[in-house]
Design a protein around this motif. Sequence first.
Motif, PDB file in Angstrom:
ATOM      1  N   LEU A 106       0.888  -1.160   0.000  1.00 57.92           N
ATOM      2  CA  LEU A 106       0.000   0.000   0.000  1.00 57.92           C
ATOM      3  C   LEU A 106       0.925   1.209   0.000  1.00 57.92           C
ATOM      4  O   LEU A 106       1.348   1.685   1.053  1.00 57.92           O
ATOM      5  N   GLY A 107       1.286   1.664  -1.199  1.00 56.97           N
ATOM      6  CA  GLY A 107       2.348   2.650  -1.314  1.00 56.97           C
ATOM      7  C   GLY A 107       1.982   3.865  -2.127  1.00 56.97           C
ATOM      8  O   GLY A 107       0.825   4.089  -2.482  1.00 56.97           O
ATOM      9  N   GLY A 108       2.997   4.644  -2.452  1.00 52.76           N
ATOM     10  CA  GLY A 108       2.818   5.853  -3.244  1.00 52.76           C
ATOM     11  C   GLY A 108       3.489   5.724  -4.597  1.00 52.76           C
ATOM     12  O   GLY A 108       4.245   4.783  -4.848  1.00 52.76           O
ATOM     13  N   THR A 109       3.230   6.701  -5.456  1.00 56.33           N
ATOM     14  CA  THR A 109       3.817   6.705  -6.788  1.00 56.33           C
ATOM     15  C   THR A 109       5.060   7.581  -6.868  1.00 56.33           C
ATOM     16  O   THR A 109       5.772   7.562  -7.868  1.00 56.33           O
ATOM     17  N   GLY A 110       5.312   8.372  -5.816  1.00 55.60           N
ATOM     18  CA  GLY A 110       6.433   9.304  -5.840  1.00 55.60           C
ATOM     19  C   GLY A 110       6.081  10.657  -6.424  1.00 55.60           C
ATOM     20  O   GLY A 110       6.887  11.588  -6.394  1.00 55.60           O
ATOM     21  N   LYS A 111       4.853  10.792  -6.954  1.00 51.36           N
ATOM     22  CA  LYS A 111       4.450  12.054  -7.592  1.00 51.36           C
ATOM     23  C   LYS A 111       3.617  12.936  -6.669  1.00 51.36           C
ATOM     24  O   LYS A 111       3.472  14.128  -6.922  1.00 51.36           O
ATOM     25  N   ASP A 112       3.049  12.343  -5.620  1.00 51.14           N
ATOM     26  CA  ASP A 112       2.109  13.071  -4.772  1.00 51.14           C
ATOM     27  C   ASP A 112       2.797  13.619  -3.520  1.00 51.14           C
ATOM     28  O   ASP A 112       3.825  13.105  -3.075  1.00 51.14           O
ATOM     29  N   VAL A 113       2.197  14.658  -2.961  1.00 52.27           N
ATOM     30  CA  VAL A 113       2.652  15.213  -1.682  1.00 52.27           C
ATOM     31  C   VAL A 113       1.470  15.191  -0.720  1.00 52.27           C
ATOM     32  O   VAL A 113       0.319  15.109  -1.138  1.00 52.27           O
ATOM     33  N   GLY A 114       1.763  15.282   0.568  1.00 50.03           N
ATOM     34  CA  GLY A 114       0.682  15.212   1.549  1.00 50.03           C
ATOM     35  C   GLY A 114       0.155  13.793   1.654  1.00 50.03           C
ATOM     36  O   GLY A 114       0.868  12.879   2.043  1.00 50.03           O
ATOM     37  N   LYS A 115      -1.095  13.603   1.267  1.00 52.74           N
ATOM     38  CA  LYS A 115      -1.679  12.259   1.255  1.00 52.74           C
ATOM     39  C   LYS A 115      -1.119  11.508   0.047  1.00 52.74           C
ATOM     40  O   LYS A 115      -1.465  11.764  -1.084  1.00 52.74           O
ATOM     41  N   ARG A 116      -0.237  10.553   0.296  1.00 58.20           N
ATOM     42  CA  ARG A 116       0.484   9.879  -0.778  1.00 58.20           C
ATOM     43  C   ARG A 116       0.062   8.430  -0.971  1.00 58.20           C
ATOM     44  O   ARG A 116       0.385   7.830  -1.991  1.00 58.20           O
ATOM     45  N   HIS A 117      -0.618   7.873   0.011  1.00 55.69           N
ATOM     46  CA  HIS A 117      -0.903   6.447   0.008  1.00 55.69           C
ATOM     47  C   HIS A 117      -2.411   6.186  -0.006  1.00 55.69           C
ATOM     48  O   HIS A 117      -3.202   7.086   0.271  1.00 55.69           O
TER      49      HIS A 117
END
Length: 224
Positions: A106-117
């Motif tokens: 359950l991760g992030g894409t590296g493109k988002d800030v704040g709520k990333r997951h």
Amino acid sequence: MFKKLREEIDSIKARDPAVRSAWEVYFLYPSFKAIRAYRRAHWWHERGHYFIARWISQRSRNKTGIEIHPGAQIGKGLFIDHGAGVVIGETTIIGDNCTLYQNVTLGGTGKDVGKRHPTLGNNVLVGAGARVLGPFKIGDNSKIAANAVVLEEVPPNCTAVGVPAKVVKRDGVKVGISPNSDLDQIHIPDPVSQRLCEQLVHIERLEKQVEELSKELKTLKEDK
């Protein structure tokens, strides 16, 4: 505290047919240990003691193979079956009575800030090896098939499969899924796998044709 521990144990017993006793869950199940450690780490994280929180979570990861960031928000009744390789990011939100299998991210894409997951609603199941990446929501009662890669929101009461994942079941309309399959991550039609099977059949036919042509050529050479 004892009531919450009992609820966590009962939740695991209800969903894992291999469990023989509450003591087995308490002493031997890595997912139970990881969630207990997360609860302690989250308590410290909420009070601004980030180093202590991360120390607890990293120690738990080394012992269980399950990495849960102390900043994540997790409801009651989370069951991580087997657990090896599971990663839950910092801004992940998980509702009540969710189930995760091994190697889930359950991760992030590296493109988002704040709520990333991602955010998981209640009663969500995520199959083995699945990746859910980004700050969107998986709706209540939805299922993510094994090895799926989810990059966008999944509505409630849906089943998503494939890479990238697509919804193949919604609001009770079943597509090749057997009844009583609340914890079934196998009998889900995967369009990618189906396409691969079609190609394998096609290749087998071509191989047979090549073999027949080779035999005919050999026969012609012998006749000459």
